[in-house]
Design an enzyme around this catalytic site. Structure first.
Site, PDB file in Angstrom:
ATOM      1  N   ASP A 291     -64.205 -89.574 -80.836  1.00  0.00           N
ATOM      2  CA  ASP A 291     -64.309 -88.169 -81.266  1.00  0.00           C
ATOM      3  C   ASP A 291     -63.257 -87.852 -82.330  1.00  0.00           C
ATOM      4  O   ASP A 291     -63.559 -87.223 -83.354  1.00  0.00           O
ATOM      5  CB  ASP A 291     -64.234 -87.209 -80.061  1.00  0.00           C
ATOM      6  CG  ASP A 291     -63.122 -87.530 -79.070  1.00  0.00           C
ATOM      7  OD1 ASP A 291     -62.428 -88.555 -79.238  1.00  0.00           O
ATOM      8  OD2 ASP A 291     -62.940 -86.742 -78.116  1.00  0.00           O
TER       9      ASP A 291
ATOM     10  N   ASP B 234     -73.197 -94.101 -90.393  1.00  0.00           N
ATOM     11  CA  ASP B 234     -73.952 -93.037 -91.079  1.00  0.00           C
ATOM     12  C   ASP B 234     -72.980 -91.995 -91.635  1.00  0.00           C
ATOM     13  O   ASP B 234     -73.156 -91.477 -92.737  1.00  0.00           O
ATOM     14  CB  ASP B 234     -74.939 -92.344 -90.130  1.00  0.00           C
ATOM     15  CG  ASP B 234     -76.336 -92.942 -90.192  1.00  0.00           C
ATOM     16  OD1 ASP B 234     -76.437 -94.169 -90.410  1.00  0.00           O
ATOM     17  OD2 ASP B 234     -77.324 -92.195 -90.026  1.00  0.00           O
TER      18      ASP B 234
ATOM     19  N   LYS C 191     -63.614 -95.300 -76.651  1.00  0.00           N
ATOM     20  CA  LYS C 191     -63.573 -94.057 -75.868  1.00  0.00           C
ATOM     21  C   LYS C 191     -63.034 -94.439 -74.503  1.00  0.00           C
ATOM     22  O   LYS C 191     -63.661 -94.193 -73.461  1.00  0.00           O
ATOM     23  CB  LYS C 191     -64.983 -93.436 -75.805  1.00  0.00           C
ATOM     24  CG  LYS C 191     -65.045 -92.069 -75.141  1.00  0.00           C
ATOM     25  CD  LYS C 191     -64.366 -90.965 -75.940  1.00  0.00           C
ATOM     26  CE  LYS C 191     -64.317 -89.692 -75.109  1.00  0.00           C
ATOM     27  NZ  LYS C 191     -63.570 -88.604 -75.799  1.00  0.00           N
TER      28      LYS C 191
ATOM     29  N   ASP D 233     -72.642 -97.780 -85.217  1.00  0.00           N
ATOM     30  CA  ASP D 233     -73.892 -97.220 -85.739  1.00  0.00           C
ATOM     31  C   ASP D 233     -73.670 -95.778 -86.190  1.00  0.00           C
ATOM     32  O   ASP D 233     -74.011 -95.395 -87.309  1.00  0.00           O
ATOM     33  CB  ASP D 233     -74.972 -97.287 -84.657  1.00  0.00           C
ATOM     34  CG  ASP D 233     -76.254 -96.598 -85.087  1.00  0.00           C
ATOM     35  OD1 ASP D 233     -76.714 -96.882 -86.214  1.00  0.00           O
ATOM     36  OD2 ASP D 233     -76.777 -95.777 -84.311  1.00  0.00           O
TER      37      ASP D 233
ATOM     38  N   TYR E 264     -88.837 -95.920 -60.150  1.00  0.00           N
ATOM     39  CA  TYR E 264     -89.813 -94.814 -59.987  1.00  0.00           C
ATOM     40  C   TYR E 264     -90.318 -94.343 -61.340  1.00  0.00           C
ATOM     41  O   TYR E 264     -90.390 -93.145 -61.600  1.00  0.00           O
ATOM     42  CB  TYR E 264     -89.191 -93.614 -59.246  1.00  0.00           C
ATOM     43  CG  TYR E 264     -88.372 -93.950 -58.031  1.00  0.00           C
ATOM     44  CD1 TYR E 264     -88.943 -94.624 -56.954  1.00  0.00           C
ATOM     45  CD2 TYR E 264     -87.040 -93.578 -57.963  1.00  0.00           C
ATOM     46  CE1 TYR E 264     -88.179 -94.918 -55.830  1.00  0.00           C
ATOM     47  CE2 TYR E 264     -86.273 -93.869 -56.842  1.00  0.00           C
ATOM     48  CZ  TYR E 264     -86.848 -94.539 -55.780  1.00  0.00           C
ATOM     49  OH  TYR E 264     -86.095 -94.821 -54.680  1.00  0.00           O
TER      50      TYR E 264
HETATM   51  C1  IPM Z   1     -79.075 -99.109 -88.094  1.00  0.00           C
HETATM   52  C2  IPM Z   1     -80.227 -98.441 -87.431  1.00  0.00           C
HETATM   53  C3  IPM Z   1     -80.671 -99.230 -86.224  1.00  0.00           C
HETATM   54  C4  IPM Z   1     -79.511 -99.360 -85.282  1.00  0.00           C
HETATM   55  C5  IPM Z   1     -81.870 -98.639 -85.505  1.00  0.00           C
HETATM   56  C6  IPM Z   1     -83.019 -98.476 -86.447  1.00  0.00           C
HETATM   57  C7  IPM Z   1     -82.223 -99.383 -84.261  1.00  0.00           C
HETATM   58  O1  IPM Z   1     -79.903 -97.128 -87.115  1.00  0.00           O
HETATM   59  O2  IPM Z   1     -79.230-100.250 -88.545  1.00  0.00           O
HETATM   60  O3  IPM Z   1     -78.007 -98.511 -88.171  1.00  0.00           O
HETATM   61  O4  IPM Z   1     -79.238 -98.454 -84.489  1.00  0.00           O
HETATM   62  O5  IPM Z   1     -78.843-100.382 -85.328  1.00  0.00           O
HETATM   63 MN    MN Z   2     -77.930 -96.516 -87.778  1.00  0.00          MN
END
Ligand code: IPM
Ligand code: MN
Length: 342
Positions: free
Chosen positions: A213, A241, A180, A237, A136
């Site tokens: 977590d 970061d 998780k 991912d 949908y």
């Molecule tokens: C990374 C980036 C990518 C990912 C994105 C841009 C799709 O965040 O390389 O970490 O999630 O893999």
């Molecule tokens: Mn990333």
């Protein structure tokens, strides 16, 4: 001579890849094939890369990629049109993301030292499998289903890679698995089981299993305790970061998308994105791209360590650095400082 595909891509990628190439040209004899794929290419051709792109990349030994993403194109189009299919189709199942707190760099975590870890992210399946669909679509009652896919083979190979890496690093000799499985009762339960089975083959390596977590909390509380951390595509991912920022800046975070079997070319890219907010002003940190180039040299059996030591030297000296590290140097000045040390 090794053949390298170069895809600067979008935004900041256009700035940092030429810098990485300056450094690479100083230390290695490589043959380059330059590809102008990305969002500009999309505006002209309606696709992010040509139909035969993968075949052309497959003729080369490694890929150096800048960044993909444009404010005027939805991210799921740009990324599913270029970056993600390369990772998947070339079976680059181990995404290796080191986080090192270099001397001369300050962690935002007050007083922390001794951070030297690698996040190994499963890179071909899991939450990024792109299995699912809409029902949908665009109707008030629309439904979206997005399925995470975990295979025994996929888990086993990335977990084994993580253990072999811990053995090779020979540092803290520890592998931490992140899932998780208390809430995700199928795929991540399988992950835990496979992790335990592979761990038994590496009795000299200490293991730890954390829920994601708790892992996020412990990255902040005791980052120096981690050595190799292995997790699913999405968790890797997110955690990479986090590991990048606790080691000072995402502007230093390099990565390798490896097909350890070497059936396909591996791809090397800074973890940061196209950064449209700061791109084009000559202030982006080139070190993540330069360090990604160093990882590529290592993968090709060349001396990436030499480049990494030059970068570490510039950071330790402390006066030449970009704004993300609290300095005011330009992209070019930082690269020049690295070149001076080579
Ligand atoms: C990374 C980036 C990518 C990912 C994105 C841009 C799709 O965040 O390389 O970490 O999630 O893999
Ligand atoms: Mn990333």
């Amino acid at each position: 001579m090794h053949k390298i595909s170069v895809i600067p891509g979008d935004g900041a990628g256009q700035e940092v890849i030429p810098e990485a190439l300056r450094v690479l040209e100083r230390v290695a004899e490589l043959e380059y094939r330059h590809f102008d794929w990305g969002s500009e290419y999309y505006f002209h051709h309606g696709r992010m890369m040509p139909e035969d792109a993968l075949a052309r990349l497959a003729e080369t030994d490694a890929i150096l990629l800048g960044a993909i993403g444009h404010p005027d194109i939805p991210d799921n189009i740009t990324l599913n049109g270029l970056l993600l299919p390369i990772r998947r189709e070339f079976d680059q199942f181990a995404n290796v993301r080191p986080a090192i707190l270099y001397t001369g760099v300050e962690s935002p975590l007050a007083g922390k030292r001794g951070i030297d870890m690698v996040v190994v992210r499963e890179n071909t399946e899991g939450e990024y499998a792109q299995v699912g669909g809409f029902l949908y679509r665009h109707q008030p009652e629309e439904v979206a289903v997005q399925t995470a896919v975990f295979t025994r083979r996929g888990i086993e190979r990335v977990v084994r890679f993580a253990f072999e890496l811990a053995r090779k690093r020979n540092m803290k000799r520890r592998v931490t698995s992140v899932t998780k499985s208390n809430a995700q009762g199928f795929g991540m339960v399988l992950w835990d089981r496979v992790f335990d089975a592979v761990a038994a083959e590496f009795p000299e390596i200490e293991t730890e299993s954390l829920l994601v977590d708790a892992a996020a909390m412990n990255f902040v509380r005791r980052p120096e305790s981690f050595d190799v951390v292995v997790g699913s595509n999405l968790f890797g991912d997110i955690l990479s970061d986090l590991s990048a920022i606790i080691a000072g800046s995402i502007g230093l975070a390099a990565s390798a998308n490896l097909d350890p079997t070497r059936r396909h070319p591996s791809m090397f890219e800074p973890v940061h994105g196209s950064a449209p907010d700061i791109a084009g002003r000559g202030i982006v940190n080139p070190l993540a791209a330069i360090l990604s180039g160093a990882m590529m040299l290592d993968h090709l059996g060349l001396d990436g360590g030499r480049v990494e030591r030059a970068v570490a030297g510039v950071l330790a000296e402390g006066d030449i650095r970009t704004a993300d590290l609290g300095g005011s140097s330009s992209t070019r000045e930082v690269t020049d400082a690295v070149m001076d040390r080579l």
